[in-house]
Structures are given as structure tokens and as C-alpha cells.
Design a protein around this motif. Structure first.
Motif, PDB file in Angstrom:
ATOM      1  N   GLU A  26       0.835  -1.211   0.000  1.00 47.11           N
ATOM      2  CA  GLU A  26       0.000   0.000   0.000  1.00 47.11           C
ATOM      3  C   GLU A  26       0.858   1.245   0.000  1.00 47.11           C
ATOM      4  O   GLU A  26       0.564   2.241  -0.704  1.00 47.11           O
ATOM      5  CB  GLU A  26      -0.920  -0.029   1.220  1.00 47.11           C
ATOM      6  N   ALA A  27       1.976   1.204   0.793  1.00 54.03           N
ATOM      7  CA  ALA A  27       2.877   2.368   0.849  1.00 54.03           C
ATOM      8  C   ALA A  27       3.507   2.614  -0.506  1.00 54.03           C
ATOM      9  O   ALA A  27       3.629   3.763  -0.970  1.00 54.03           O
ATOM     10  CB  ALA A  27       3.953   2.135   1.917  1.00 54.03           C
ATOM     11  N   ASN A  28       3.931   1.543  -1.151  1.00 52.23           N
ATOM     12  CA  ASN A  28       4.547   1.700  -2.469  1.00 52.23           C
ATOM     13  C   ASN A  28       3.536   2.269  -3.476  1.00 52.23           C
ATOM     14  O   ASN A  28       3.896   3.067  -4.366  1.00 52.23           O
ATOM     15  CB  ASN A  28       5.067   0.352  -2.964  1.00 52.23           C
ATOM     16  N   LEU A  65       3.112   5.993  -2.777  1.00 47.44           N
ATOM     17  CA  LEU A  65       4.305   6.772  -3.121  1.00 47.44           C
ATOM     18  C   LEU A  65       4.606   6.725  -4.623  1.00 47.44           C
ATOM     19  O   LEU A  65       5.348   7.566  -5.133  1.00 47.44           O
ATOM     20  CB  LEU A  65       5.523   6.253  -2.356  1.00 47.44           C
TER      21      LEU A  65
END
Length: 653
Positions: free
Chosen positions: A647-649, A652
Motif C-alpha cells: 500500500e505504501a509503495n 508513493l
């Protein structure tokens, strides 16, 4: 990243714990298996910017659940239990051979004694004579069979010793190999399976031979076998078997002279059985057989049957050399210095008894033959190849060993015209030599004051016979203990006389039984004892009396008494056989009690070991469930972290 690492360590540790539980479950029924435990602990925390973060879980200890003291106790009782079980096995076989009951040696001896007693009431009865011989044949057959089976048992024990030694050497070699692996492995990395196999191997060795071990030295490898005579290291040692000429067995370390002295295990019992127990029973049975032959043959040899004295006899027990002293000539039955009386009956029926002295320490069989040949009417020779003595009477003459009183004594120095004659049988308990001397000169039955004085061997006057006018020539006069003397018509001269042997025991040293002259049995011991073929072929040769009369049972009384008489401090034959069977039964009874106690103790130790070190499937299934849930939870943690990173990737990117 810390969270990811925590998940990975938790996953790995859970997997390791599951593997450990799986290994325990798989070996739940494996003999000697000790369960494994994976003990967990928290890994040291990380400190970042003054704050502590958990690092996850680690393996604090992976251990084998094992109690060294309990293992040593189990090893000790394993050796002791194996010793008694093996000993009991041998003792039960001995008891089956020597025990009491139908067909036992005791029963057959009783039947033999009873048949002799019954014959004494009807000594001329041919059927009863055959019953005596048949009962004796059954007894001797059972003695031979028992001796043979004891020998077979000893042979079986020797074979088992060889087999046990081969097994022991193989196990010692494997144990040395395990020691080598343990010595070259860091202690923390030693496989529990190796330790299990080592413990199992040690207990297997203890079943063969006692094991001493010290768990606190040299990585637990302080191990000695066989009373400490074999030290087990990384180099294998072997045990070799050595058998002596007498059948005794000793164990040695390899090809050295160092003796192995087991204190426990089957080997200790096997060596004790071969070298002591079985050999001891063999020796005692052999002694009983020789005792029976000695006392019975000695009594039988001094009698005769209805056929009367003999024209020829050949000894049935041989010597190794006819020219060496009897004491070193290999005689199976004992003989001591003594005196042998030979009674010779001439063609006219006149009888004379002559004694010869012998000493086995100095006299050979050839010497005995020479002395017998010096007696008028008989000739003796030796057969050197067969080691036997042959006694032959002159044509028309006969001989025996009854020691009967002379009918016509030696009158070589008696110059009167009166002929003395003796009659009756000596009933005294000891041998004597009587001398009868004339006091006065004159005519028998006429001259007053004419006397015949009878003196014993000590020179004591035992009888005084008046030969004056009141004496009727030819009239027997009792001079003591069943013997009478009579003087025929004629003259006698002052101070003249004659001597005569009064024989209670015609063989005082046992040479008749030792050589087997007129013997009832043949053989030299329990292995070859048998009834003489002479008797089985001619029952009339059974020496029931001393006179040759069909109804004479005098010698049967001797035979009956011989079987109940102790010899040289030993028990009589019946008591000795009873003692043999009682001891055999007692050993089994005592051994059974001790074996049961040790088996119970061993079982308790095994239960204690299994309780402490064994696998509890219920407990392992619970552990499996716990570690499986921990594994699944750890996997969820990793999956959650992966989702967070994804999810972070995405955000970002």
C-alpha cells in the motif's frame, strides 16, 4: 523492518518447534527414545532513540529430556536382571534332569534297593535275580543319560558364550564409533539420536556384560565393561574366548593375557554355569556314580553265586600302565594300602585262604599279579595293551574272594599224626590271625592233660580245648565267632601248632572294586556306568552269598548295607542323590524369587524413564496445536506487513 524480522524469526522458530514435536510423535514407540524439547526465549530488544523495540523469539535451548542417574540405575539393573534370568534358565534345565518324581534317579535307586531286598528273601529265585539286574540297568541308564545331558547343556552354554562374545564385540565396535563421533562434535551440536543410540547400546551391552559409566566426565563417555577390565574409548576393543583342557572358559582382552572378569550380564551367568554350576553338578553326579560302584562292587566282589568259586576272572577296570604304581596308573575308583585275601579250593574240595599285602603308592598291577601267582593253585598275568589283570586257577581248582575259613590249614610244621580241620564262617567284625598251639604230647582223645590253646593276633588266649579222654576225635569245638576246630585221631606234639586267617573283610584297601574283579558294575563314572555283561548273561553269577549254596543270602545283606553306608565322610548314595535334587530345586526357587524382584525393579525404572523421558502423545498434540497456531499467526504478521509495504509503495508511486 523490525516487524518483518520478528515475523520471520517467529515463523522459523515455530517451524522448528513443529519439527521437534513431529519427531517426538514419530518416535513415540521407539525403544530407548528420549523426547526432545525446544525451549523458547525472547530475543534481546533493540534500542533506538531511547526507545526499546522487540526483536522477536529465539531458541533458548534444544534439549533431550534425559535423567543420567536414572539411566545409570537402569543400566545396572539391566545387567543384574540378565544375570539372574540366564542363571535361572540354566538352573531350570538342571532341575529337569535332577529333579524328583517319576523316573528320577532317586526313584530308580529306590527301586534297585527294593529289588535287592526282595531277592534276599528268595536268593535262588531266577526271576527275582533278573529283576535286580533290570532295575540296576534302568538306574545306570538314567545316570548315563543325565550325565550326557549335563554335558550337552555345558556344550550349549559354551556355544552361547561364543555367540554372546561375537555380539559383544560388534556392540563395542559400534560404541567406540559413536564415541569417536561425539568426541569430534561440539557438545551443543551432538545429535540426540546419537545419545539415544549410545544409551540403547550401553543397555544392550549391559545385558551381555556389566557396564559402569560416569556421566560427568569426557562428555559422558566414562564407560568401563566387565568389572572395569575393558575401558571403552574411540578405539574398539575385542574380547576373546579361551577354553582350558578341563572345559573351563576364560575371557581375555584381545590377544593379551589380561582377563575379563564380568560381574553381571548374561556372560557372568554363562561363565558361572560352565565353570562352576554345571561342572559342579557333573562332578557330584560322577562322584555319586563312583561311590555307588565302589561300595557295591566291593561288596559284590567278596561274594559268590550258586555256581560257586571261579576258574578265571579278568579285571574290567583298566590301568594306563601295568608297571607303574597303581596310584598313578589312572584308576577311576580309589584304592589304598591294604590286604587282599584269596580263597583257593583244590580239586578235593579242600579250602585255604591266603592274604597278600599291597600298597598303591609302590605296587603296580604287575606286582599284584606276581603276588597272586605266589599262592598255590592260581596264576595271574597282566595284559599290558588292555591294562587288565587275568587270574586263572589250576585245572580242577577254583578261587574266590570270600575269605572263608580254611578247611585244612597249613600243617607244614605240624609233625603229629592227628589232622586238624576247621569249619564254620568267621562272624567277627575285624580280621584276625589265630594260632592254635598244642600243650603236651600224646594221643588225641586218650592222653590226659593234653590241650590245644587258641591265641588271637595280640597273643591273648581266646580258647582252651581239652584233647584228653573226654574229647572224641573229630568232634568240632567252637573257638569263637562261628569257627570251630576238630582234631582227628592220632598224636600231637608239644609246642607245635598252626595259624589260620579269620577274615571279616577280604579286601581292606578296595583293590577289588578299583580293578573291577567280580564286579557288579562296569565303567569309571557317570558317563559309562553300566551293569556287567557277565551278570546280565548269567544271572547265577550275581553274588548273593559266600558259600555257593543257592539259598545263601549272606552277601546280599552286605550289598544292602553298602548302599546305605557313607564312604570317607561322604553321604551314602541315596542321601547324595537327594541332596543333588534338593539343591537343583532350591536354586530354581531362590533364583525365581530374585529374578522376579529384579524384573519388577527394572520395569519400575523403565516406567520412570518413560514417564520422565518418553513421549506423551496427548501432550505433543497440544504442543503441535500451539506451535501451529503460532506459525499461522507469524505468517499473518508477515502477510500484514507485506500488505502495508504494498500500500505504501502504491501511494508513493
Amino acid at each position: 523492518m523490525f516487524q518483518y524480522s520478528i515475523g520471520i524469526t517467529a515463523l522459523n522458530i515455530s517451524q522448528f518447534a513443529i519439527d521437534t514435536v513431529s519427531h517426538n510423535i514419530a518416535n513415540a514407540n521407539t525403544p530407548g527414545y528420549h523426547r526432545r524439547q525446544a525451549l523458547l526465549q525472547a530475543l534481546p530488544e533493540y534500542r533506538i532513540n531511547g526507545r526499546f523495540f522487540g526483536a522477536g523469539v529465539g531458541l533458548a535451548q534444544f534439549r533431550q529430556v534425559r535423567d543420567g542417574v536414572l539411566e545409570n540405575s537402569l543400566t545396572g539393573v539391566t545387567a543384574d536382571s540378565a544375570t539372574l534370568e540366564q542363571q535361572l534358565h540354566s538352573d531350570r534345565r538342571i532341575e529337569s534332569l535332577l529333579g524328583r518324581g517319576p523316573g528320577s534317579l532317586e526313584e530308580l535307586l529306590t527301586q534297585f534297593q527294593s529289588s535287592v531286598t526282595q531277592l534276599s528273601t528268595h536268593p535262588a529265585e531266577q526271576t527275582q535275580r533278573r529283576l535286580v539286574l533290570e532295575s540296576a540297568d534302568r538306574l545306570t541308564g538314567q545316570v548315563r543319560q543325565t550325565a550326557g545331558r549335563l554335558s550337552e547343556l555345558r556344550g550349549d552354554v559354551r556355544q552361547q558364550i561364543q555367540s554372546e562374545v561375537a555380539s559383544l564385540n560388534a556392540k563395542l565396535a559400534e560404541l567406540a564409533s559413536i564415541h569417536g563421533r561425539i568426541q569430534t562434535t561440539y557438545r551443543a551440536h551432538i545429535s540426540g539420536d546419537i545419545i539415544d543410540r549410545r544409551d540403547q547400546l550401553i543397555n544392550e551391552i549391559a545385558g551381555i556384560m556389566d557396564v559402569d559409566r560416569n556421566e560427568v566426565v569426557n562428555n559422558g563417555l566414562g564407560i568401563a565393561v566387565g568389572g572395569g577390565t575393558i575401558s571403552v574409548g574411540v578405539l574398539p576393543q575385542t574380547v576373546t574366548v579361551h577354553t582350558a583342557d578341563d572345559g573351563t572358559i576364560s575371557l581375555k582382552v584381545g590377544q593379551t593375557s589380561a582377563l575379563v572378569t564380568p560381574r553381571g550380564g548374561r556372560m557372568a551367568a554363562l561363565l558361572a554355569a560352565n565353570n562352576g554350576t554345571i561342572a559342579g553338578f557333573e562332578d557330584r553326579l560322577d562322584g555319586i556314580a563312583r561311590n555307588l560302584m565302589g561300595v557295591f562292587d566291593q561288596a559284590h566282589a567278596r561274594g559268590i553265586g550258586p555256581n560257586g568259586p571261579f576258574s578265571r576272572l579278568i579285571s574290567t577296570r583298566t590301568v594306563e600302565s601295568t608297571t607303574t604304581p597303581l596310584s598313578s596308573a589312572g584308576l577311576a575308583l580309589p584304592v589304598s594300602a591294604g590286604r587282599l585275601y584269596l580263597t583257593v579250593t583244590d580239586s578235593a574240595g579242600e579250602r585255604r585262604t591266603t592274604g597278600i599285602d599291597y600298597d598303591p603308592a609302590s605296587d603296580s598291577l604287575a606286582d599284584i599279579a606276581t603276588r597272586i601267582s605266589g599262592i598255590n593253585g592260581v596264576h595271574a598275568t597282566v595284559n599290558a595293551p588292555s591294562g587288565t589283570l587275568n587270574i586263572q586257577a589250576k585245572a580242577g581248582w577254583r578261587f574266590d574272594f570270600t575269605g572263608r575259613t580254611d578247611t585244612r590249614p597249613d600243617l607244614a610244621t605240624f609233625t603229629g599224626t592227628s589232622t586238624p580241620r576247621l569249619s564254620g564262617n568267621w562272624t567277627g567284625t575285624a580280621n584276625e590271625q589265630y594260632r592254635i598251639e598244642i600243650a603236651g604230647t600224646g594221643e588225641v582223645g586218650v592222653t590226659e592233660g593234653l590241650l590245644a590253646n587258641v591265641f588271637n593276633e595280640a597273643g591273648e588266649l581266646v580258647a582252651e580245648i581239652s584233647l584228653g579222654s573226654k574229647y572224641e576225635p573229630g568232634q568240632p569245638v567252637l573257638i569263637g565267632n562261628g569257627v570251630s576246630v576238630a582234631f582227628g585221631a592220632g598224636t600231637v606234639n608239644h609246642d607245635e601248632g598252626f595259624t589260620t586267617e579269620m577274615v571279616a573283610n577280604s579286601d581292606t584297601g578296595g583293590i577289588l572294586s578299583a580293578l573291577g574283579l567280580n564286579s557288579f558294575f562296569t565303567g569309571s563314572g557317570s558317563a559309562d556306568i553300566a551293569v556287567s555283561d557277565r551278570l546280565t548273561g548269567q544271572p547265577d553269577l550275581l553274588a548273593t552269598g559266600v558259600s555257593g549254596d543257592a539259598g545263601d543270602a549272606t552277601n546280599l545283606l552286605r550289598l544292602m548295607e553298602a548302599m546305605t553306608r557313607p564312604v570317607e565322610g561322604q553321604l551314602d548314595v541315596a542321601a547324595a542323590l537327594t541332596g543333588l535334587s534338593v539343591e537343583a530345586g532350591s536354586r530354581v526357587e531362590t533364583g525365581s524369587i530374585l529374578a522376579d524382584q529384579l524384573i519388577a525393579l527394572k520395569t519400575r525404572y523403565e516406567n520412570d524413564r518413560d514417564s520422565h523421558s518418553g513421549v506423551d502423545l496427548n501432550e505433543e498434540l497440544i504442543n503441535m496445536s500451539r506451535y501451529q497456531k503460532a506459525f499461522e499467526a507469524s505468517l499473518r504478521v508477515i502477510q500484514a506487513i507485506d500488505a502495508m509495504f504494498d500500500e505504501a509503495n502504491r501511494l508513493l508511486g
